[in-house]
Scaffold this motif. Structure first.
Motif, PDB file in Angstrom:
ATOM      1  N   LYS A  29       0.825  -1.215   0.000  1.00  0.00           N
ATOM      2  CA  LYS A  29       0.000   0.000   0.000  1.00  0.00           C
ATOM      3  C   LYS A  29       0.853   1.256   0.000  1.00  0.00           C
ATOM      4  O   LYS A  29       0.506   2.254  -0.628  1.00  0.00           O
ATOM      5  N   THR A  30       1.972   1.213   0.717  1.00  0.00           N
ATOM      6  CA  THR A  30       2.843   2.378   0.779  1.00  0.00           C
ATOM      7  C   THR A  30       3.491   2.659  -0.574  1.00  0.00           C
ATOM      8  O   THR A  30       3.568   3.804  -1.019  1.00  0.00           O
ATOM      9  N   VAL A  31       3.946   1.610  -1.249  1.00  0.00           N
ATOM     10  CA  VAL A  31       4.582   1.777  -2.559  1.00  0.00           C
ATOM     11  C   VAL A  31       3.590   2.340  -3.584  1.00  0.00           C
ATOM     12  O   VAL A  31       3.949   3.179  -4.412  1.00  0.00           O
ATOM     13  N   ALA A  36      -2.988   5.560  -5.451  1.00  0.00           N
ATOM     14  CA  ALA A  36      -4.236   5.501  -4.690  1.00  0.00           C
ATOM     15  C   ALA A  36      -4.742   6.903  -4.391  1.00  0.00           C
ATOM     16  O   ALA A  36      -5.952   7.175  -4.457  1.00  0.00           O
ATOM     17  N   ARG A  37      -3.825   7.825  -4.096  1.00  0.00           N
ATOM     18  CA  ARG A  37      -4.258   9.192  -3.816  1.00  0.00           C
ATOM     19  C   ARG A  37      -4.787   9.867  -5.076  1.00  0.00           C
ATOM     20  O   ARG A  37      -5.770  10.613  -5.029  1.00  0.00           O
ATOM     21  N   LEU A  38      -4.148   9.599  -6.216  1.00  0.00           N
ATOM     22  CA  LEU A  38      -4.648  10.154  -7.483  1.00  0.00           C
ATOM     23  C   LEU A  38      -6.073   9.686  -7.749  1.00  0.00           C
ATOM     24  O   LEU A  38      -6.914  10.460  -8.219  1.00  0.00           O
ATOM     25  N   THR A  39      -6.334   8.427  -7.462  1.00  0.00           N
ATOM     26  CA  THR A  39      -7.677   7.880  -7.663  1.00  0.00           C
ATOM     27  C   THR A  39      -8.706   8.667  -6.868  1.00  0.00           C
ATOM     28  O   THR A  39      -9.739   9.096  -7.403  1.00  0.00           O
ATOM     29  N   LEU A  72       2.350  13.013  -1.706  1.00  0.00           N
ATOM     30  CA  LEU A  72       1.919  11.866  -2.521  1.00  0.00           C
ATOM     31  C   LEU A  72       1.413  10.730  -1.643  1.00  0.00           C
ATOM     32  O   LEU A  72       0.634   9.884  -2.099  1.00  0.00           O
ATOM     33  N   PHE A  73       1.845  10.714  -0.382  1.00  0.00           N
ATOM     34  CA  PHE A  73       1.497   9.626   0.529  1.00  0.00           C
ATOM     35  C   PHE A  73       0.469  10.061   1.571  1.00  0.00           C
ATOM     36  O   PHE A  73       0.223   9.347   2.535  1.00  0.00           O
TER      37      PHE A  73
END
Length: 284
Positions: A29-31, A36-39, A72-73
Motif C-alpha cells: 500500500k505504501t509503494v 491511490a491518492r490520485l484515484t 503523494l502519501f
C-alpha cells in the motif's frame, strides 16, 4: 488433532501468516500510495463541471510542487491502519462461511460468501476508511487520523459523522469483494496455471475485474464520504441517488473518473504483496 510443522502448532502458523500478510500489505500500500491518492483526488471531483484532468504524471508533479513528495502519501497511514482490522474480519468471516458451505463450490456461493464477509469487515473498520478519504482528498486540514475523526464528531453530527457514507460504501464494497474472491477462486480452480504464475494471474485478474465492475459505485461513495465534511454545507444530504444524478447530469463519463490510476496500481500491488509475503515467511 492439529498437525505440527517444524515444531509449531496450527495457531502459530496462522499467527505467522497474519503477521506476514499484514506487513506485506502495508509495504504494498505504501509503494502504490501515490496512485491511490490520485484515484481519490479524481473521484471527488466527479460532480464538478469544467474540471480539466491532467495526466497522472502531471498531476503527481503538481502535488509534489504544492507540498513536497510527502503529499503523494497523504492518507496512507489511515489506509494501512484500516487494512489490519478490515483484513482480519474479512478473512476470518470468509473462511468460516466457506467451511460451512464445503459441499457447494459454485461461483454464486463464493460470491455471496465474499459479499457477506466484505459487508461485516467494512462496517467494523469504517471510521478509518472515512478518515483516509478525507485526508487523501485534502478535505481534512490535518493529516492525522484521530484529529480528523475528532473534528468530524465535534463539527458534524456527533459519532454518526464517522459513519457518513456507510450505506453507499456497503453497496460498493460488498459486490467488489464478492466479485474479487469469486473470480480469484474460479480462476485458481479452472485456469490450469499453477505455482507463482497462477497465483499472480488469479489475483491480478480478480483485482481488475472487481475494480472495473464497481468503479462507478466507488465514485459515488467517495463523493458522499467527503460531502459535508467537518460540518460544511452538504450538496447531497447523504443521498447516493442525488449524488449519482448530479454526476450523470454533469458528465456521465466522470462516473469512471479515477479508474486509470486505480487499474495502474493493481498489478504492481499484487506482485509486491506476494513477493514480500513469501520473503517474510522465510525470515519470520
Amino acid at each position: 488433532m492439529r498437525t505440527r510443522v517444524k515444531g509449531k502448532t496450527g495457531a502459530d502458523n496462522n499467527g505467522k501468516t497474519f503477521v506476514c500478510g499484514a506487513l506485506a500489505g502495508t509495504f504494498s500500500k505504501t509503494v502504490t500510495a501515490p496512485l491511490a491518492r490520485l484515484t481519490i483526488l479524481r473521484q471527488v471531483t466527479a460532480g464538478d463541471a469544467g474540471v480539466k484532468l491532467l495526466s497522472m504524471k502531471e498531476e503527481m508533479i503538481q502535488i509534489v510542487r504544492s507540498g513536497g513528495a510527502r503529499q503523494l502519501f497523504r492518507g496512507n497511514t489511515a489506509a494501512v491502519c484500516h487494512r489490519v482490522p478490515f483484513s482480519g474480519v474479512y478473512h476470518t468471516t470468509y473462511n468460516k462461511l466457506s467451511k460451512s458451505c464445503e459441499k457447494s463450490n459454485s461461483f454464486a456461493i463464493k460470491l455471496v460468501n465474499g459479499s457477506i464477509a466484505g459487508a461485516l469487515a467494512c462496517s467494523a473498520a469504517y471510521p478509518l476508511d472515512l478518515a483516509r478519504s478525507l485526508i487523501a482528498s485534502g478535505k481534512s486540514e490535518s493529516p492525522r487520523i484521530l484529529t480528523t475523526l475528532f473534528t468530524e464528531v465535534q463539527k458534524g453530527k456527533g459519532i454518526r459523522s464517522c459513519y457518513r457514507g456507510l450505506y453507499p460504501t456497503l453497496v460498493q464494497v460488498t459486490p467488489n469483494l464478492g466479485v474479487n474472491y469469486a473470480v480469484y477462486d474460479t480462476i485458481t480452480t479452472h485456469s490450469g496455471v499453477g505455482g507463482v504464475p497462477g497465483t499472480l494471474l488469479s489475483a491480478a485478474s480478480a483485482g481488475v475485474a472487481s475494480s472495473v465492475a464497481t468503479h462507478p459505485l466507488d465514485v459515488i461513495r467517495r463523493l458522499l464520504q467527503v460531502d459535508g465534511a467537518a460540518g460544511t454545507v452538504s450538496k447531497f444530504n447523504g443521498s447516493w441517488l442525488r449524488a449519482a444524478s448530479t454526476v450523470v447530469t454533469t458528465n456521465p463519463l466522470s462516473m469512471w473518473r479515477g479508474l486509470a490510476p486505480e487499474l495502474t496500481k493493481v498489478v504492481p500491488s499484487v506482485c509486491i504483496t506476494f513477493s514480500v509475503f513469501e520473503a517474510l515467511k522465510t525470515v519470520i
